[in-house]
Motif scaffolding. Structure first.
Motif, PDB file in Angstrom:
ATOM      1  N   ARG A 119      -7.415  46.731 -60.397  1.00 25.58           N
ATOM      2  CA  ARG A 119      -6.874  45.381 -60.601  1.00 25.58           C
ATOM      3  C   ARG A 119      -7.611  44.331 -59.769  1.00 25.58           C
ATOM      4  NH1 ARG A 119      -5.739  48.055 -64.009  1.00 25.58           N
ATOM      5  NH2 ARG A 119      -3.747  48.838 -64.676  1.00 25.58           N
ATOM      6  N   SER A 120      -8.530  44.779 -58.951  1.00 24.02           N
ATOM      7  CA  SER A 120      -9.308  43.880 -58.108  1.00 24.02           C
ATOM      8  C   SER A 120     -10.533  43.414 -58.885  1.00 24.02           C
ATOM      9  CB  SER A 120      -9.737  44.622 -56.839  1.00 24.02           C
ATOM     10  OG  SER A 120     -10.780  43.934 -56.184  1.00 24.02           O
ATOM     11  N   ARG A 121     -10.757  42.112 -58.917  1.00 21.06           N
ATOM     12  CA  ARG A 121     -11.896  41.568 -59.675  1.00 21.06           C
ATOM     13  C   ARG A 121     -13.232  42.080 -59.158  1.00 21.06           C
ATOM     14  NH1 ARG A 121      -9.916  35.415 -60.562  1.00 21.06           N
ATOM     15  NH2 ARG A 121      -8.465  35.900 -62.249  1.00 21.06           N
ATOM     16  N   ILE A 122     -13.378  42.186 -57.843  1.00 27.05           N
ATOM     17  CA  ILE A 122     -14.665  42.627 -57.302  1.00 27.05           C
ATOM     18  C   ILE A 122     -14.925  44.097 -57.646  1.00 27.05           C
ATOM     19  CG2 ILE A 122     -13.810  43.215 -54.995  1.00 27.05           C
ATOM     20  CD1 ILE A 122     -17.154  41.462 -55.745  1.00 27.05           C
ATOM     21  N   TRP A 123     -13.877  44.905 -57.699  1.00 28.57           N
ATOM     22  CA  TRP A 123     -14.032  46.294 -58.144  1.00 28.57           C
ATOM     23  C   TRP A 123     -14.413  46.335 -59.621  1.00 28.57           C
ATOM     24  CZ3 TRP A 123     -13.985  51.251 -56.258  1.00 28.57           C
ATOM     25  CH2 TRP A 123     -13.739  51.386 -54.894  1.00 28.57           C
ATOM     26  N   VAL A 124     -13.829  45.452 -60.407  1.00 31.47           N
ATOM     27  CA  VAL A 124     -14.164  45.388 -61.832  1.00 31.47           C
ATOM     28  C   VAL A 124     -15.634  45.011 -62.003  1.00 31.47           C
ATOM     29  CG1 VAL A 124     -13.726  44.110 -63.974  1.00 31.47           C
ATOM     30  CG2 VAL A 124     -11.804  44.952 -62.607  1.00 31.47           C
ATOM     31  N   VAL A 125     -16.114  44.079 -61.192  1.00 29.63           N
ATOM     32  CA  VAL A 125     -17.529  43.692 -61.242  1.00 29.63           C
ATOM     33  C   VAL A 125     -18.413  44.887 -60.893  1.00 29.63           C
ATOM     34  CG1 VAL A 125     -19.312  42.295 -60.093  1.00 29.63           C
ATOM     35  CG2 VAL A 125     -17.166  41.232 -60.832  1.00 29.63           C
ATOM     36  N   ALA A 126     -18.098  45.567 -59.800  1.00 27.32           N
ATOM     37  CA  ALA A 126     -18.904  46.713 -59.375  1.00 27.32           C
ATOM     38  C   ALA A 126     -18.943  47.785 -60.459  1.00 27.32           C
ATOM     39  CB  ALA A 126     -18.350  47.291 -58.071  1.00 27.32           C
ATOM     40  N   LEU A 127     -17.797  48.113 -61.004  1.00 30.30           N
ATOM     41  CA  LEU A 127     -17.748  49.157 -62.029  1.00 30.30           C
ATOM     42  C   LEU A 127     -18.358  48.685 -63.350  1.00 30.30           C
ATOM     43  CD1 LEU A 127     -14.304  50.581 -61.036  1.00 30.30           C
ATOM     44  CD2 LEU A 127     -16.474  51.808 -60.949  1.00 30.30           C
ATOM     45  N   GLY A 128     -18.261  47.411 -63.657  1.00 28.65           N
ATOM     46  CA  GLY A 128     -18.921  46.870 -64.846  1.00 28.65           C
ATOM     47  C   GLY A 128     -20.434  47.000 -64.746  1.00 28.65           C
ATOM     48  N   LEU A 129     -20.988  46.737 -63.559  1.00 24.63           N
ATOM     49  CA  LEU A 129     -22.429  46.909 -63.345  1.00 24.63           C
ATOM     50  C   LEU A 129     -22.841  48.367 -63.532  1.00 24.63           C
ATOM     51  CD1 LEU A 129     -22.838  44.651 -60.172  1.00 24.63           C
ATOM     52  CD2 LEU A 129     -23.890  44.241 -62.406  1.00 24.63           C
ATOM     53  N   ILE A 130     -22.055  49.263 -62.963  1.00 29.38           N
ATOM     54  CA  ILE A 130     -22.369  50.693 -63.070  1.00 29.38           C
ATOM     55  C   ILE A 130     -22.267  51.170 -64.513  1.00 29.38           C
ATOM     56  CG2 ILE A 130     -21.530  53.006 -62.477  1.00 29.38           C
ATOM     57  CD1 ILE A 130     -20.835  51.835 -59.686  1.00 29.38           C
ATOM     58  N   ILE A 131     -21.200  50.798 -65.189  1.00 32.65           N
ATOM     59  CA  ILE A 131     -20.996  51.256 -66.573  1.00 32.65           C
ATOM     60  C   ILE A 131     -22.065  50.687 -67.494  1.00 32.65           C
ATOM     61  CG2 ILE A 131     -19.428  51.097 -68.554  1.00 32.65           C
ATOM     62  CD1 ILE A 131     -17.120  51.294 -66.410  1.00 32.65           C
ATOM     63  N   GLY A 132     -22.381  49.404 -67.361  1.00 29.18           N
ATOM     64  CA  GLY A 132     -23.429  48.806 -68.195  1.00 29.18           C
ATOM     65  C   GLY A 132     -24.772  49.469 -67.981  1.00 29.18           C
ATOM     66  N   ILE A 189     -33.697  47.675 -65.616  1.00 27.82           N
ATOM     67  CA  ILE A 189     -32.516  46.824 -65.419  1.00 27.82           C
ATOM     68  C   ILE A 189     -31.253  47.671 -65.275  1.00 27.82           C
ATOM     69  CG2 ILE A 189     -31.083  44.999 -66.454  1.00 27.82           C
ATOM     70  CD1 ILE A 189     -33.880  44.032 -65.553  1.00 27.82           C
ATOM     71  N   ALA A 190     -31.141  48.747 -66.037  1.00 26.19           N
ATOM     72  CA  ALA A 190     -29.978  49.629 -65.928  1.00 26.19           C
ATOM     73  C   ALA A 190     -29.873  50.188 -64.507  1.00 26.19           C
ATOM     74  CB  ALA A 190     -30.084  50.770 -66.938  1.00 26.19           C
ATOM     75  N   ASP A 191     -30.999  50.590 -63.941  1.00 29.75           N
ATOM     76  CA  ASP A 191     -31.004  51.117 -62.575  1.00 29.75           C
ATOM     77  C   ASP A 191     -30.545  50.057 -61.576  1.00 29.75           C
ATOM     78  OD1 ASP A 191     -32.033  53.476 -63.656  1.00 29.75           O
ATOM     79  OD2 ASP A 191     -34.102  52.915 -63.214  1.00 29.75           O
ATOM     80  N   ILE A 192     -30.942  48.812 -61.802  1.00 33.46           N
ATOM     81  CA  ILE A 192     -30.505  47.715 -60.928  1.00 33.46           C
ATOM     82  C   ILE A 192     -28.981  47.578 -61.004  1.00 33.46           C
ATOM     83  CG2 ILE A 192     -30.563  45.209 -60.572  1.00 33.46           C
ATOM     84  CD1 ILE A 192     -33.493  45.301 -61.602  1.00 33.46           C
ATOM     85  N   GLY A 193     -28.422  47.642 -62.209  1.00 36.81           N
ATOM     86  CA  GLY A 193     -26.971  47.539 -62.366  1.00 36.81           C
ATOM     87  C   GLY A 193     -26.244  48.667 -61.662  1.00 36.81           C
ATOM     88  N   VAL A 194     -26.689  49.899 -61.879  1.00 37.67           N
ATOM     89  CA  VAL A 194     -26.041  51.063 -61.267  1.00 37.67           C
ATOM     90  C   VAL A 194     -26.140  50.990 -59.743  1.00 37.67           C
ATOM     91  CG1 VAL A 194     -26.164  53.570 -61.000  1.00 37.67           C
ATOM     92  CG2 VAL A 194     -26.327  52.556 -63.276  1.00 37.67           C
ATOM     93  N   THR A 195     -27.325  50.691 -59.237  1.00 38.12           N
ATOM     94  CA  THR A 195     -27.533  50.644 -57.786  1.00 38.12           C
ATOM     95  C   THR A 195     -26.727  49.522 -57.140  1.00 38.12           C
ATOM     96  OG1 THR A 195     -29.740  51.569 -58.060  1.00 38.12           O
ATOM     97  CG2 THR A 195     -29.280  50.455 -55.974  1.00 38.12           C
ATOM     98  N   THR A 196     -26.749  48.336 -57.741  1.00 36.70           N
ATOM     99  CA  THR A 196     -25.995  47.209 -57.194  1.00 36.70           C
ATOM    100  C   THR A 196     -24.501  47.510 -57.203  1.00 36.70           C
ATOM    101  OG1 THR A 196     -27.703  45.680 -57.991  1.00 36.70           O
ATOM    102  CG2 THR A 196     -25.556  44.727 -57.422  1.00 36.70           C
ATOM    103  N   GLY A 197     -24.006  48.069 -58.301  1.00 35.53           N
ATOM    104  CA  GLY A 197     -22.589  48.431 -58.376  1.00 35.53           C
ATOM    105  C   GLY A 197     -22.214  49.483 -57.343  1.00 35.53           C
ATOM    106  N   ALA A 198     -23.071  50.480 -57.156  1.00 34.27           N
ATOM    107  CA  ALA A 198     -22.794  51.538 -56.179  1.00 34.27           C
ATOM    108  C   ALA A 198     -22.782  50.982 -54.756  1.00 34.27           C
ATOM    109  CB  ALA A 198     -23.821  52.654 -56.313  1.00 34.27           C
ATOM    110  N   ILE A 199     -23.732  50.119 -54.441  1.00 31.97           N
ATOM    111  CA  ILE A 199     -23.765  49.492 -53.107  1.00 31.97           C
ATOM    112  C   ILE A 199     -22.507  48.657 -52.899  1.00 31.97           C
ATOM    113  CG2 ILE A 199     -24.934  47.737 -51.706  1.00 31.97           C
ATOM    114  CD1 ILE A 199     -27.595  48.826 -52.912  1.00 31.97           C
ATOM    115  N   LEU A 200     -22.097  47.941 -53.910  1.00 31.48           N
ATOM    116  CA  LEU A 200     -20.888  47.122 -53.824  1.00 31.48           C
ATOM    117  C   LEU A 200     -19.653  47.994 -53.579  1.00 31.48           C
ATOM    118  CD1 LEU A 200     -19.842  44.259 -53.924  1.00 31.48           C
ATOM    119  CD2 LEU A 200     -19.847  44.385 -56.407  1.00 31.48           C
ATOM    120  N   ILE A 201     -19.573  49.129 -54.246  1.00 31.40           N
ATOM    121  CA  ILE A 201     -18.433  50.034 -54.045  1.00 31.40           C
ATOM    122  C   ILE A 201     -18.425  50.583 -52.616  1.00 31.40           C
ATOM    123  CG2 ILE A 201     -17.524  52.317 -54.674  1.00 31.40           C
ATOM    124  CD1 ILE A 201     -18.021  51.535 -57.589  1.00 31.40           C
TER     125      ILE A 201
END
Length: 169
Positions: free
Chosen positions: A78-91, A126-138
């Motif tokens: 329910r946290s927006r920042i968690w949604v952002v992190a997981l959205g980056l990873i999933i994308g 770009i996919a790797d950037i999304g996954v890595t950025t999301g993982a670092i954020l988590i």
């Protein structure tokens, strides 16, 4: 989450198609001088090319992780920042899963298109950037103690019996 995941996925797919068209016959091309080069490679392994011989296993593991992340978001984030992190990873995960499922040489054995190269770093996309950025954020969210569902973070036990400290004498 779905909008961000879709943006990462589309950017990844479009950039990979561009890279295949523009970089096919090029050894390496500077994008930002020596800092960022463009170089097309096909990766049949996981991160940094590890696991080249087990591409079907890597593909299945990526699909399972992606499904688990989607279920986690739907059920408890329910946290927006968690949604952002997981959205980056999933994308990002979906972008690389797309390659493994639909690119040559065969379904579940497809090679991921990588084309961005930093000095002394494996080539990525770009996919790797999304996954890595999301993982670092988590990881940062975990270190900072930011709960995926802020309303549940301070909730009392389900039976209503909250633990209370006894006052000291």
């Amino acid at each position: 989450m779905s909008a961000l995941a879709l943006v990462v996925l589309v950017l990844d797919l479009v950039s990979k198609n561009w890279a295949e068209d523009a970089l096919m016959d090029v050894e390496s091309r500077p994008l930002l001088g020596d800092l960022l080069q463009l170089r097309l490679i096909y990766n049949s392994g996981a991160a940094w090319g590890m696991g080249e011989g087990i591409t079907p296993v890597i593909t299945c593991v990526q699909i399972l992780i992606c499904v688990a992340a989607i279920l986690f978001v739907v059920r408890g984030v329910r946290s927006r920042i968690w949604v952002v992190a997981l959205g980056l990873i999933i994308g990002g995960a979906l972008g690389n899963i797309h390659d493994r499922l639909l690119r040559e040489p065969a379904p579940f054995r497809g090679e991921v298109v990588d084309f961005l190269q930093l000095p002394h770093w494996p080539i990525f996309n770009i996919a790797d950037i999304g996954v890595t950025t999301g993982a670092i954020l988590i990881v940062l969210l975990g270190v900072l103690g930011t709960a995926p569902d802020p309303s549940a973070a301070g909730a009392e036990p389900a039976d209503g019996a909250a633990e209370h400290e006894e006052p000291s004498a």
